[in-house]
Motif scaffolding. Sequence first.
Motif, PDB file in Angstrom:
ATOM      1  N   ALA A   1      -4.981  14.922   5.306  1.00 30.87           N
ATOM      2  CA  ALA A   1      -5.273  15.828   6.426  1.00 30.87           C
ATOM      3  C   ALA A   1      -5.260  15.099   7.775  1.00 30.87           C
ATOM      4  N   ASP A   2      -5.712  13.842   7.803  1.00 32.77           N
ATOM      5  CA  ASP A   2      -5.759  13.117   9.076  1.00 32.77           C
ATOM      6  C   ASP A   2      -4.375  12.714   9.572  1.00 32.77           C
ATOM      7  N   LEU A   3      -3.427  12.597   8.669  1.00 34.06           N
ATOM      8  CA  LEU A   3      -2.115  12.079   9.053  1.00 34.06           C
ATOM      9  C   LEU A   3      -1.040  13.156   9.160  1.00 34.06           C
ATOM     10  N   ARG A   4      -1.246  14.252   8.440  1.00 34.18           N
ATOM     11  CA  ARG A   4      -0.178  15.230   8.237  1.00 34.18           C
ATOM     12  C   ARG A   4       0.502  15.676   9.539  1.00 34.18           C
ATOM     13  N   GLN A   5      -0.267  16.192  10.495  1.00 35.89           N
ATOM     14  CA  GLN A   5       0.388  16.778  11.669  1.00 35.89           C
ATOM     15  C   GLN A   5       1.120  15.726  12.486  1.00 35.89           C
ATOM     16  N   GLY A   6       0.466  14.586  12.675  1.00 35.84           N
ATOM     17  CA  GLY A   6       1.098  13.512  13.436  1.00 35.84           C
ATOM     18  C   GLY A   6       2.377  13.047  12.773  1.00 35.84           C
ATOM     19  N   LEU A   7       2.359  12.991  11.464  1.00 33.72           N
ATOM     20  CA  LEU A   7       3.545  12.528  10.737  1.00 33.72           C
ATOM     21  C   LEU A   7       4.686  13.533  10.866  1.00 33.72           C
ATOM     22  N   ILE A   8       4.365  14.816  10.743  1.00 33.27           N
ATOM     23  CA  ILE A   8       5.413  15.841  10.865  1.00 33.27           C
ATOM     24  C   ILE A   8       6.057  15.749  12.250  1.00 33.27           C
ATOM     25  N   THR A   9       5.217  15.652  13.276  1.00 34.12           N
ATOM     26  CA  THR A   9       5.751  15.557  14.644  1.00 34.12           C
ATOM     27  C   THR A   9       6.616  14.301  14.772  1.00 34.12           C
TER      28      THR A   9
ATOM     29  N   ASP B   1       5.288  11.138   1.305  1.00 35.28           N
ATOM     30  CA  ASP B   1       4.749  12.239   0.503  1.00 35.28           C
ATOM     31  C   ASP B   1       3.217  12.225   0.498  1.00 35.28           C
ATOM     32  N   PHE B   2       2.634  11.062   0.218  1.00 38.40           N
ATOM     33  CA  PHE B   2       1.164  10.962   0.147  1.00 38.40           C
ATOM     34  C   PHE B   2       0.540  11.157   1.535  1.00 38.40           C
ATOM     35  N   ALA B   3       1.207  10.635   2.564  1.00 37.96           N
ATOM     36  CA  ALA B   3       0.660  10.773   3.925  1.00 37.96           C
ATOM     37  C   ALA B   3       0.684  12.237   4.362  1.00 37.96           C
ATOM     38  N   LEU B   4       1.704  12.985   3.920  1.00 37.82           N
ATOM     39  CA  LEU B   4       1.772  14.403   4.285  1.00 37.82           C
ATOM     40  C   LEU B   4       0.622  15.189   3.669  1.00 37.82           C
ATOM     41  N   ARG B   5       0.064  14.649   2.586  1.00 34.44           N
ATOM     42  CA  ARG B   5      -1.062  15.344   1.949  1.00 34.44           C
ATOM     43  C   ARG B   5      -2.415  14.844   2.447  1.00 34.44           C
TER      44      ARG B   5
ATOM     45  N   PRO C   1       0.801  -1.237   0.000  1.00 36.28           N
ATOM     46  CA  PRO C   1       0.000   0.000   0.000  1.00 36.28           C
ATOM     47  C   PRO C   1       0.832   1.285   0.000  1.00 36.28           C
ATOM     48  N   ILE C   2       0.298   2.292  -0.671  1.00 37.17           N
ATOM     49  CA  ILE C   2       0.751   3.662  -0.472  1.00 37.17           C
ATOM     50  C   ILE C   2      -0.327   4.285   0.408  1.00 37.17           C
ATOM     51  N   VAL C   3      -0.002   4.530   1.649  1.00 34.89           N
ATOM     52  CA  VAL C   3      -0.925   4.923   2.712  1.00 34.89           C
ATOM     53  C   VAL C   3      -2.009   3.841   2.860  1.00 34.89           C
TER      54      VAL C   3
END
Length: 302
Positions: free
Chosen positions: A272-280, A266-270, A31-33
């Motif tokens: 909305a549900d995953l972005r902030q958690g992933l950045i942190t 890249d796809f997870a950063l786009r 899978p991609i995401v």
Amino acid sequence: MRKVTKAIIPAAGLGTRFLPATKAMPKEMLPIVDKPTIQYIVEEAIDSGVEEIIVVTGKGKRAIEDHFDVAFELEHVLEEKGKLDILEKVRKSSHVNLHYIRQKRAFGLGHAVWCARNFIGNEPFAVLLGDDIVEAQVPCTKQLIQQYERTGRSVIGVQSVDPDQTHRYGIVDPRTKMDHLYEVNRFVEKPVKGQAPSNLAIMGRYVLTPDIFNYLEKHEVGAGGEIQLTDAIQKLNEDKGVYAYDFQGTRYDVGEQLGFIMTNIDFALRNADLRQGLITGLEEIMERELGKELIAGWSGRR
Ligand code: G1P
């Protein structure tokens, strides 16, 4: 001129670059995401106007057929639990009608395409390989179909790659260029390092006229001891002319480990549900791995 309504998705490869993950699971199901890579490819074909798709599979690929089938029990449970957003995602993959044929021996990409000849008949068709996902305003395959409709010739999707990566691809030796369309001297499969005629690489998207089968049926063995689609395309190019088209869009290389991981990020950063958690999470990992100074510089650049 006949419309392009059929597509071949070769999916018989062994997935050696992802072993042992692909020992019992098709690489196309990685899978991609939250979506298997092959679903991105199928959706591109449909968004390009393709009506009938045949997947060339091999041993151990049954999960692909299950994925694109109706899952009554699962759908029922999701419905009962009121998980309607997930239900919709699950249904999206069941509503696609695919055909399947098995490539019985791993003779190469040219042979895989040849296996689908009876399904294609005497019509132009698209081929989409799963190692690249392309995001584009106009789907990549649709761009190639538009060029086919303008020229009546086979059209091969290309993009520039880093010159030290050319040995991984089919490479084009361009003759003339008009807008993004090239006439081609030669298509070369996986040239030896340092001997590539350009850095324009075949990106796994093709629109082919059915006369390609006249060359594929000769079963001539090429690079890596396999029957290469690129070699048949070169023969067709010598006889009738084949175009290369530098398509617009961003390509994600999901056929090797690093590209696959980067694409997921890249796809997870786009999402909305995953972005902030992933950045942190990524910041924490970077800090742990690289130290505080580097991460400060990295955050500053964003
Ligand atoms: C295949 C094709 C090659 C193309 C590549 C794109 O190679 O033979 O021409 O450039 O896909 O992904 P493979 O990566 O399957 O060895």
